[in-house]
Scaffold this active site. Structure first.
Site, mmCIF file in Angstrom:
data_model
loop_
_atom_site.group_PDB
_atom_site.id
_atom_site.type_symbol
_atom_site.label_atom_id
_atom_site.label_comp_id
_atom_site.label_asym_id
_atom_site.label_seq_id
_atom_site.Cartn_x
_atom_site.Cartn_y
_atom_site.Cartn_z
ATOM 1 N N LYS A 1 0.875 -1.177 0.000
ATOM 2 C CA LYS A 1 0.000 0.000 0.000
ATOM 3 C C LYS A 1 0.908 1.222 0.000
ATOM 4 O O LYS A 1 2.068 1.154 0.422
ATOM 5 C CB LYS A 1 -0.847 -0.009 1.277
ATOM 6 C CG LYS A 1 -2.104 0.787 1.212
ATOM 7 C CD LYS A 1 -3.289 -0.020 0.695
ATOM 8 C CE LYS A 1 -4.527 0.851 0.635
ATOM 9 N NZ LYS A 1 -5.710 0.123 0.213
ATOM 10 N N GLY B 1 -19.868 6.973 6.002
ATOM 11 C CA GLY B 1 -18.945 7.262 4.899
ATOM 12 C C GLY B 1 -19.614 6.908 3.586
ATOM 13 O O GLY B 1 -19.750 5.736 3.238
HETATM 14 P P1 NAD Z 1 -13.889 7.861 -0.360
HETATM 15 O O1 NAD Z 1 -12.805 8.805 -0.020
HETATM 16 O O2 NAD Z 1 -14.533 7.951 -1.697
HETATM 17 O O3 NAD Z 1 -15.066 7.997 0.716
HETATM 18 C C1 NAD Z 1 -14.851 8.085 2.079
HETATM 19 C C2 NAD Z 1 -16.013 8.882 2.657
HETATM 20 O O4 NAD Z 1 -15.890 8.872 4.080
HETATM 21 C C3 NAD Z 1 -16.031 10.351 2.237
HETATM 22 O O5 NAD Z 1 -17.312 10.720 1.807
HETATM 23 C C4 NAD Z 1 -15.620 11.102 3.506
HETATM 24 O O6 NAD Z 1 -16.207 12.379 3.612
HETATM 25 C C5 NAD Z 1 -16.153 10.176 4.568
HETATM 26 N N1 NAD Z 1 -15.526 10.311 5.871
HETATM 27 C C6 NAD Z 1 -14.223 10.525 6.173
HETATM 28 N N2 NAD Z 1 -14.056 10.586 7.509
HETATM 29 C C7 NAD Z 1 -15.283 10.409 8.059
HETATM 30 C C8 NAD Z 1 -15.766 10.348 9.395
HETATM 31 N N3 NAD Z 1 -14.956 10.518 10.415
HETATM 32 N N4 NAD Z 1 -17.086 10.108 9.578
HETATM 33 C C9 NAD Z 1 -17.927 9.950 8.537
HETATM 34 N N5 NAD Z 1 -17.522 9.989 7.251
HETATM 35 C C10 NAD Z 1 -16.217 10.218 7.022
HETATM 36 O O7 NAD Z 1 -13.322 6.390 -0.090
HETATM 37 P P2 NAD Z 1 -13.849 5.015 -0.680
HETATM 38 O O8 NAD Z 1 -13.091 4.683 -1.899
HETATM 39 O O9 NAD Z 1 -15.335 5.025 -0.705
HETATM 40 O O10 NAD Z 1 -13.351 3.998 0.451
HETATM 41 C C11 NAD Z 1 -13.995 3.929 1.705
HETATM 42 C C12 NAD Z 1 -13.261 2.941 2.601
HETATM 43 O O11 NAD Z 1 -13.248 1.659 1.987
HETATM 44 C C13 NAD Z 1 -11.792 3.295 2.854
HETATM 45 O O12 NAD Z 1 -11.433 2.896 4.143
HETATM 46 C C14 NAD Z 1 -11.048 2.455 1.838
HETATM 47 O O13 NAD Z 1 -9.726 2.164 2.242
HETATM 48 C C15 NAD Z 1 -11.901 1.212 1.844
HETATM 49 N N6 NAD Z 1 -11.795 0.436 0.616
HETATM 50 C C16 NAD Z 1 -12.092 1.014 -0.585
HETATM 51 C C17 NAD Z 1 -11.991 0.262 -1.744
HETATM 52 C C18 NAD Z 1 -12.335 0.851 -3.080
HETATM 53 O O14 NAD Z 1 -12.465 0.100 -4.055
HETATM 54 N N7 NAD Z 1 -12.532 2.154 -3.180
HETATM 55 C C19 NAD Z 1 -11.582 -1.069 -1.684
HETATM 56 C C20 NAD Z 1 -11.323 -1.652 -0.431
HETATM 57 C C21 NAD Z 1 -11.431 -0.875 0.706
#
Ligand code: NAD
Length: 366
Positions: free
Chosen positions: A96, A196
């Site tokens: 990562k 989120g």
């Molecule tokens: P993203 O950045 O698009 O969305 C994250 C959201 O969380 C945002 O809307 C942000 O405003 C919100 N957020 C941040 N801090 C917050 C808090 N304290 N309380 C409430 N909301 C909060 O990210 P994503 O791509 O949707 O990924 C979300 C999670 O899933 C991450 O932890 C990421 O590592 C994990 N993940 C994502 C993927 C992927 O394909 N995108 C794959 C595996 C894991």
């Protein structure tokens, strides 16, 4: 300073052994610090394990409060990737990267390309993709300087944005967990709090809503809340504390470690199933406590593997049908993990970890 680590405090340990002594250091193979004055790039690439294959994992851009936080994050995230790929049956190791900075104001094409050059310097040992703060377009920029990148646009031969498949896999894991607890895997009439509502969270809201679930949403971004609420008819969570919400399912889809000493006793949901990586602040302590409290935890690295399944397609040249089939398989694997945890009287996290570790050990022994 005392001579043995037994009596060092966490802070002293960090000073005495700033890398190998990090609390989240867990036999990582390699950690690369990337610095470029011209573009302002400050990044860390964590390569946890490459026994099963090259270390593949996304790049997160985040405005970390301290560099220690960034290091801690990349160590935890890269380790999680090792187990995610292992349990999903992919021939990939765990890695990562984190870029320190505000993705909204500090991300420039020059910075992304410079980051790509650092990735390239590792000759394929680490392959990047998108994570929080990154878009498919950013990976397209990285692709201009290195082949060691996935998650690129479909127009460039990539599998596109992995988030919708991640959401689908999480939905599969959630259904399996709901079946285990409530006897039916339907989300109709079930209440789910999605914390989120970014790339993954929004699509998850869509799936749950379409199945007749009642969705509550929480986010720090007010505009997003309004937008997603309007689009899917989801209710914006109005209480003081998301953890105390009286819902059937809590879906952490923001950042990690939301299940911690401050929150764990408040959680009312019977099921936890979400996309965020490293949801348990301390996997041993908090995994056990959830079990004691009768809350079923669907291991994050198992159910959020849709994204890695999607980007792996770019390396193995399989198509959308196979991507969907592999993501759907998360449903069965999740049920198997619950059965194993019950049979061995371990937490669901430990049960999943055991399978992942065994696969790595078997490959090493070959
Ligand atoms: P993203 O950045 O698009 O969305 C994250 C959201 O969380 C945002 O809307 C942000 O405003 C919100 N957020 C941040 N801090 C917050 C808090 N304290 N309380 C409430 N909301 C909060 O990210 P994503 O791509 O949707 O990924 C979300 C999670 O899933 C991450 O932890 C990421 O590592 C994990 N993940 C994502 C993927 C992927 O394909 N995108 C794959 C595996 C894991």
């Amino acid at each position: 300073m005392p001579m043995t680590t037994d009596v060092l405090t966490a802070q002293e340990l960090k000073k005495a052994a700033p890398v190998f002594g990090q609390l989240s250091f867990n036999d990582h193979e390699q950690i690369v610090f990337c610095n470029d004055k011209d573009t302002g790039l400050k990044a860390i690439i964590g390569i946890h394990n490459t026994v099963l294959g090259p270390a593949l994992g996304g790049t997160r851009m985040w405005n970390y409060a301290t560099e220690w936080d960034a290091l801690n994050d990349v160590l935890r995230l890269s380790r999680g990737m090792t187990f995610k790929s292992a349990i999903t049956g992919l021939n990939l190791g765990g890695g990562k990267a984190v870029i320190i900075g505000d993705a909204k104001t500090q991300k420039t094409p020059e910075l992304m390309k410079r980051f790509g050059e650092f990735v390239h310097s590792l000759s394929g040992k680490y392959i990047t993709a998108e994570d929080v703060g990154m878009e498919t377009a950013d990976m397209d920029l990285v692709k201009t300087v290195t082949p060691y990148v996935t998650g690129i646009s479909e127009s460039l031969g990539g599998a596109g944005n992995p988030s919708p498949i991640t959401a689908y896999g999480v939905f599969m894991g959630m259904k399996a967990a709901v079946k285990e607890v409530f006897g039916s895997d339907s989300l109709e009439g079930r209440s789910v709090l999605v914390q989120g509502i970014g790339h993954v969270g929004e699509v998850l809201v869509d799936y749950i809503t379409k199945e007749g679930g009642k969705v509550f949403i929480a986010d720090i971004n007010e505009a997003r809340l309004e937008e997603v609420s309007k689009k899917y008819g989801a209710t914006i969570f109005a209480g003081d504390d998301v953890y105390s919400a009286q819902v059937d399912v809590y879906a952490p889809c923001a950042l990690g470690a939301t299940i911690n000493n401050d929150t764990i006793e408040k959680i009312q949901a019977k099921v936890i199933a979400g996309a965020a990586n490293n949801q348990l602040a301390d996997e041993n302590v908090h995994g056990k406590r959830l079990q004691e409290r009768g809350i079923l935890y669907a291991p994050d690295f198992l159910i959020n593997a849709g994204g890695i399944i999607n980007v792996y397609a770019e390396l193995e040249n399989y198509g959308k049908d196979e991507i969907i089939r592999k993501a759907e398989n998360i449903y069965d694997t999740t049920l198997e993990i619950f059965a194993k945890a019950a049979a061995e009287n371990v937490t669901t996290h430990q049960a999943a970890l055991k399978i992942a570790l065994q696969r790595i050990a078997d490959r090493k022994a070959q």
